[in-house]
Write a protein that holds these residues in place. Sequence first.
Motif, PDB file in Angstrom:
ATOM      1  N   ALA A  11       1.612  -7.144  18.427  1.00  0.00           N
ATOM      2  CA  ALA A  11       1.938  -7.669  17.093  1.00  0.00           C
ATOM      3  C   ALA A  11       1.182  -8.962  16.801  1.00  0.00           C
ATOM      4  N   CYS A  12       1.186  -9.918  17.744  1.00  0.00           N
ATOM      5  CA  CYS A  12       0.545 -11.212  17.502  1.00  0.00           C
ATOM      6  C   CYS A  12      -0.651 -11.459  18.396  1.00  0.00           C
ATOM      7  N   PRO A  43       6.040  -2.048  21.608  1.00  0.00           N
ATOM      8  CA  PRO A  43       7.186  -2.699  20.962  1.00  0.00           C
ATOM      9  C   PRO A  43       8.410  -1.784  20.952  1.00  0.00           C
ATOM     10  N   THR A  78       8.880 -10.077  18.776  1.00  0.00           N
ATOM     11  CA  THR A  78       8.732  -8.681  19.194  1.00  0.00           C
ATOM     12  C   THR A  78       9.231  -8.506  20.624  1.00  0.00           C
TER      13      THR A  78
END
Length: 225
Positions: A11-12, A43, A78
């Motif tokens: 996600a990041c 995730p 997440t």
Amino acid sequence: MSESVPVRCPACRSEHHYEAPVYPCACGAPVAPRLDPAGTAVPVTQRAWDDEWVTVNCAACGRESEWPRPELGCPCGTVLRVPLASTTAPEPKRPPAPRRAFQPVTIRTARDAVTAAAVYLRWLGYRDIRRADQRPTSGIGLAAHGLLAQIDPTVDPASRRDVECLWLTAMTESTHCAYFSLAGYTPDARSRADSLGVPLFVLDLTGTPQPVNSQADTLDATGAG
């Protein structure tokens, strides 16, 4: 100490180092799930009970236990499921437990001879011992998982033909075989059994099977294995 692997959040794109949790096995040894350092973290978007647990093998005793599946919480919010290796730790090879001393059944009748052979086969480790489906040329047949046995309680030594018939029957059933006789074997029978690999035993009146050839010695020493 448990292993540590790099985990990247999809996600990041942040990278973290994750160390597998260590749990105590019932035997007291520490166990930890095996992680896949080349795998990709996923995730957690929804929860299912079966997905929350992983089977871990104890390297000390081989016991399998269910422990929480490894997860990592990223600062971005997440929750990541840490990838596991495709196989858990292999179960160790443990030395076989010694067999207890054989307890013979005294032979007074033909039925006692069959019972003595059945008790001996069970001592060797064979299970599901029952009367064989096909009746042998002489004596009584017993079947177990992986073995066909013939018990000859007559006063005549077993012949070459008796041994050959037992071997042929076992071949058709794709199983091993063994012969038990009260009166022993003719020289031809012993020679043929050696060439076919048939273990021969003589039942003495105490009910203790005595190996006659090398194949019987091996079976007596190693058991059903």
